[in-house]
Design a protein around this motif. Structure first.
Motif, short mmCIF file in Angstrom:
data_model
loop_
_atom_site.label_atom_id
_atom_site.label_comp_id
_atom_site.label_asym_id
_atom_site.label_seq_id
_atom_site.Cartn_x
_atom_site.Cartn_y
_atom_site.Cartn_z
N ARG A 32 0.84 -1.21 0.00
CA ARG A 32 0.00 0.00 0.00
C ARG A 32 0.87 1.25 0.00
NH1 ARG A 32 -3.48 -3.96 -0.93
NH2 ARG A 32 -5.33 -4.03 0.39
N MET A 33 1.96 1.22 0.77
CA MET A 33 2.83 2.40 0.81
C MET A 33 3.58 2.60 -0.51
SD MET A 33 4.07 2.82 4.75
CE MET A 33 5.22 1.45 4.79
N GLN A 34 3.86 1.48 -1.18
CA GLN A 34 4.46 1.60 -2.52
C GLN A 34 3.43 2.25 -3.46
OE1 GLN A 34 7.44 1.31 -3.52
NE2 GLN A 34 6.90 1.73 -5.64
N PHE A 35 2.19 1.89 -3.29
CA PHE A 35 1.12 2.53 -4.08
C PHE A 35 1.04 4.03 -3.76
CE2 PHE A 35 -3.20 4.00 -4.69
CZ PHE A 35 -3.39 3.70 -6.02
N ASP A 36 1.28 4.37 -2.51
CA ASP A 36 1.29 5.79 -2.12
C ASP A 36 2.33 6.55 -2.95
OD1 ASP A 36 0.59 8.04 -0.38
OD2 ASP A 36 2.52 7.74 0.58
N VAL A 40 -10.88 0.01 -4.39
CA VAL A 40 -10.79 -1.46 -4.43
C VAL A 40 -10.11 -1.98 -3.15
CG1 VAL A 40 -9.85 -3.45 -5.67
CG2 VAL A 40 -10.77 -1.50 -6.95
N PHE A 41 -9.00 -1.31 -2.74
CA PHE A 41 -8.31 -1.76 -1.51
C PHE A 41 -9.28 -1.78 -0.32
CE2 PHE A 41 -4.06 0.36 -3.00
CZ PHE A 41 -3.93 -0.59 -3.98
N LEU A 42 -10.23 -0.83 -0.34
CA LEU A 42 -11.12 -0.66 0.81
C LEU A 42 -12.43 -1.46 0.67
CD1 LEU A 42 -10.49 3.15 1.21
CD2 LEU A 42 -10.05 1.47 3.00
N LYS A 43 -12.50 -2.27 -0.39
CA LYS A 43 -13.75 -2.95 -0.71
C LYS A 43 -14.31 -3.77 0.46
CE LYS A 43 -15.42 -6.02 -4.30
NZ LYS A 43 -14.88 -7.35 -4.06
N CYS A 71 -5.69 10.57 -14.36
CA CYS A 71 -4.71 9.67 -13.72
C CYS A 71 -4.97 9.59 -12.23
CB CYS A 71 -3.29 10.18 -13.93
SG CYS A 71 -2.63 9.78 -15.52
N MET A 72 -5.27 10.73 -11.61
CA MET A 72 -5.54 10.72 -10.17
C MET A 72 -6.82 9.95 -9.87
SD MET A 72 -4.34 14.29 -8.50
CE MET A 72 -4.98 15.30 -9.79
N LEU A 73 -7.83 10.18 -10.71
CA LEU A 73 -9.10 9.48 -10.50
C LEU A 73 -8.93 7.97 -10.60
CD1 LEU A 73 -11.50 11.88 -12.41
CD2 LEU A 73 -11.61 11.34 -9.98
N GLU A 74 -8.07 7.56 -11.55
CA GLU A 74 -7.81 6.12 -11.72
C GLU A 74 -7.18 5.55 -10.44
OE1 GLU A 74 -5.22 5.36 -15.03
OE2 GLU A 74 -5.06 3.25 -14.45
N SER A 75 -6.24 6.30 -9.86
CA SER A 75 -5.60 5.83 -8.62
C SER A 75 -6.57 5.81 -7.46
CB SER A 75 -4.41 6.73 -8.26
OG SER A 75 -3.42 6.57 -9.21
N ALA A 77 0.12 2.83 6.65
CA ALA A 77 -0.33 2.98 5.25
C ALA A 77 -1.50 3.96 5.18
CB ALA A 77 -0.71 1.63 4.66
N ASP A 78 -2.39 3.91 6.18
CA ASP A 78 -3.51 4.85 6.20
C ASP A 78 -2.98 6.28 6.34
OD1 ASP A 78 -6.15 3.24 6.43
OD2 ASP A 78 -4.79 2.24 7.80
N LEU A 79 -2.00 6.47 7.23
CA LEU A 79 -1.55 7.83 7.53
C LEU A 79 -0.79 8.44 6.35
CD1 LEU A 79 -0.62 7.38 11.29
CD2 LEU A 79 -2.76 8.18 10.28
N THR A 80 -0.01 7.61 5.65
CA THR A 80 0.73 8.16 4.51
C THR A 80 -0.24 8.49 3.36
OG1 THR A 80 1.31 5.92 3.76
CG2 THR A 80 2.95 7.08 5.06
N ILE A 81 -1.19 7.61 3.12
CA ILE A 81 -2.15 7.85 2.04
C ILE A 81 -3.11 8.98 2.41
CG2 ILE A 81 -4.08 6.78 0.76
CD1 ILE A 81 -2.36 4.22 0.64
#
Ligand SMILES: N[C@@H](CCC(=O)N[C@@H](CS)C(=O)NCC(=O)O)C(=O)O
Length: 219
Positions: free
Chosen positions: A99-103, A142-145, A132-136, A158-162
């Protein structure tokens, strides 16, 4: 001696570290730096990549940069429990790191959107950058599904960085649309209620809004 954080309030990764420190009850010595200081000898000696945040923990003779690495260090070194980053639960660590890599990916997309405006090259966020931002954001949905927090059942780093980044998107580009992103919206509203959210983000979000709206010069 409190660890020292070199930071810029407007920077989402810096605000993420401020939240992690508050979450674990750690006092930091804060050293605000300006954008034009980042390539000075003093900063380059600490971080050859000339980015903030940078953490200097003199008592431990340890210097580290990158918000994610700093967050891992602070929790491991100073938190009374490891719920924000349970280092012995390898599967959970893998998910948090993913998740942090996704950040980082989301950060690059935001940078591509904001930088041309901050540099005076464009006046508004381009449609392409916005898409592009909307896609992310859609991937965060999806992660929060099936889970309430970004990496599972509990709040983690991961929550705090995102969170710092999503709050910036909401402040300077578009509100998180609850119709389009119901789970993300629910998570965001809940995360904004964290006791330290306002204290760690308000100044920086205001500043970021001004920078992107050209109310103050970047340099
Ligand atoms: N992945 C890094 C990104 C850090 C970063 O790029 N910080 C920006 C401010 S938001 C910066 O210092 N930029 C200055 C530069 O690249 O020279 C992190 O999470 O700390």
């Amino acid at each position: 001696m409190a660890p020292k954080l070199y930071y810029m309030a407007a920077s989402p990764p810096c605000r993420a570290v401020l939240m992690v420190a508050k979450a674990i009850g750690l006092e930091l010595e804060l050293e605000a730096v300006e954008f034009e200081q980042l390539r000075t000898e003093e900063i380059l000696e600490l971080n050859p990549q000339h980015t903030v945040p940078i953490l200097v923990d003199a008592d431990e003779d340890f210097t580290i940069w990158d918000s994610h690495a700093i967050a891992i260090y602070l929790v491991g070194q100073y938190a009374s429990d490891d719920s924000l980053y349970p280092k012995n639960d390898i599967k959970q660590v893998a998910v948090i790191n993913q998740r942090m890599q996704f950040d980082n990916i989301l950060f690059d997309k935001c940078k591509a959107a904001f930088h041309p405006i901050m540099m005076g090259i464009e006046d508004v966020v381009s449609e392409e950058a916005s898409d592009c931002m909307l896609e992310s954001l859609g991937l965060l949905e999806v992660f929060l599904k099936d889970k309430p927090w970004i990496a599972g059942d509990v709040l983690t780093i991961a929550d705090l960085t995102i969170l710092a980044l999503v709050a910036t998107v909401e402040e300077v580009v578009f509100p998180i649309d609850p119709e389009r992103f119901p789970k993300l919206s629910e998570w965001f509203n809940k995360a904004k209620e964290l006791a330290y959210f306002e204290e760690c983000n308000k100044e920086g979000l205001d500043k970021m809004g001004q920078l992107v709206r050209h109310e103050v010069p970047l340099i």
